[in-house]
Design a protein around this motif. Sequence first.
Motif, mmCIF file in Angstrom:
data_model
loop_
_atom_site.group_PDB
_atom_site.id
_atom_site.type_symbol
_atom_site.label_atom_id
_atom_site.label_comp_id
_atom_site.label_asym_id
_atom_site.label_seq_id
_atom_site.Cartn_x
_atom_site.Cartn_y
_atom_site.Cartn_z
ATOM 1 N N GLU A 14 0.832 -1.205 0.000
ATOM 2 C CA GLU A 14 0.000 0.000 0.000
ATOM 3 C C GLU A 14 0.869 1.259 0.000
ATOM 4 O O GLU A 14 0.779 2.080 0.904
ATOM 5 C CB GLU A 14 -0.923 0.016 1.240
ATOM 6 C CG GLU A 14 -1.643 -1.294 1.458
ATOM 7 C CD GLU A 14 -3.150 -1.191 1.333
ATOM 8 O OE1 GLU A 14 -3.621 -0.151 0.824
ATOM 9 O OE2 GLU A 14 -3.819 -2.158 1.706
ATOM 10 N N THR A 52 -1.133 4.764 0.222
ATOM 11 C CA THR A 52 -2.327 4.951 1.056
ATOM 12 C C THR A 52 -2.283 6.238 1.882
ATOM 13 O O THR A 52 -3.299 6.896 2.062
ATOM 14 C CB THR A 52 -2.495 3.739 2.008
ATOM 15 O OG1 THR A 52 -2.395 2.577 1.197
ATOM 16 C CG2 THR A 52 -3.826 3.753 2.710
ATOM 17 N N THR A 78 -2.533 -3.748 -2.525
ATOM 18 C CA THR A 78 -3.460 -2.623 -2.608
ATOM 19 C C THR A 78 -4.883 -3.099 -2.332
ATOM 20 O O THR A 78 -5.177 -4.282 -2.436
ATOM 21 C CB THR A 78 -3.383 -1.951 -4.000
ATOM 22 O OG1 THR A 78 -4.311 -0.876 -4.046
ATOM 23 C CG2 THR A 78 -3.703 -2.937 -5.124
#
Length: 297
Positions: free
Chosen positions: A182, A185, A214
């Motif tokens: 991620e 994020t 993800t």
Amino acid sequence: MADDLLRIEDLSVDFHTDGGVVHAVKHANITVRDGGILGLVGESGSGKSVTSLSVLGLLGTTRAEITSGRILFRGADLLRKGQAELRRIRGGHIGLVSQNALSALDPSFTIGAQLIEVIRRHQKVDKANARKLALEALELVALPEAERRMKSYPHELSGGQRQRVVIAIALSCRPELLLADEPTTALDATVQKQILDLLLEINRELGTAILIVTHDFGVVAHLCTDVAVMRRGEVLESGTAEQVLSSPEHPYTQGLMKAVPRLRLSAQDRAVPRAERRLTEFSESALVGGGRERVAL
Ligand code: ADP
Ligand code: MG
């Protein structure tokens, strides 16, 4: 297969908690092709991070237990390697880009010092050459004013710049595989896109394979050659991005994709041949600079 860089086979990971055993990953099979970008997709708690941390032997708790499987990197099982060898592989052959750049960097050292340290840990170079390589790594990730930034501390950089530095550190030893959990994020939308484009560029120009964790199918559409969808520790579905995005088999995947508005196809879109539709629909921007055969075909 000859072009498999990383093959996770039948991986199961348990956590022994006070409340009982958590089966975090259950018999997962995931393959990253040489030079490919695999999106490991799924909602929070589905086992994505545990899977990617297993690759690097970084589960980091004695309560974690790998109960089945093999993790083959260029055919060699990482689960059978000792800590010293895993350390050599981390950074040397497999780079890690974590979700939170702030915690990945040490606040008390300059960017340059941290890069030089990592480079010298993995390569036999003197300080001057390590400095040169550090600067090159920062230029590679397009950090503005790289020379000056070598002397900056992490808090003096923006979130996006810090993530670039983390990517530079991960890339400094020219790994064959980048694990990115991620990676965008924590960033706002514009910066997210810039970082994703940077990853794409690294893949294209250096040939670095990427496993990107993800929860966002938009990221998959933008970036990935292959997808594996996880839920509750299991890989429900996997295949090329083309296959999974254009005709997801599992109802769960179909549901996840509905959550991404731009992936919905109108009746008119459906009349357009598949490859063409994907080109126009998914990423105009990705076409700049010579085609997205990876996503398009
Ligand atoms: P994701 O990255 O898909 O959000 P994770 O891989 O972090 O999910 O977690 C998968 C499962 O493993 C979750 O149920 C989570 O609670 C559990 N888990 C992860 N790390 C630990 C840990 N250190 N101790 C106990 N359970 C854990
Ligand atoms: Mg996670």
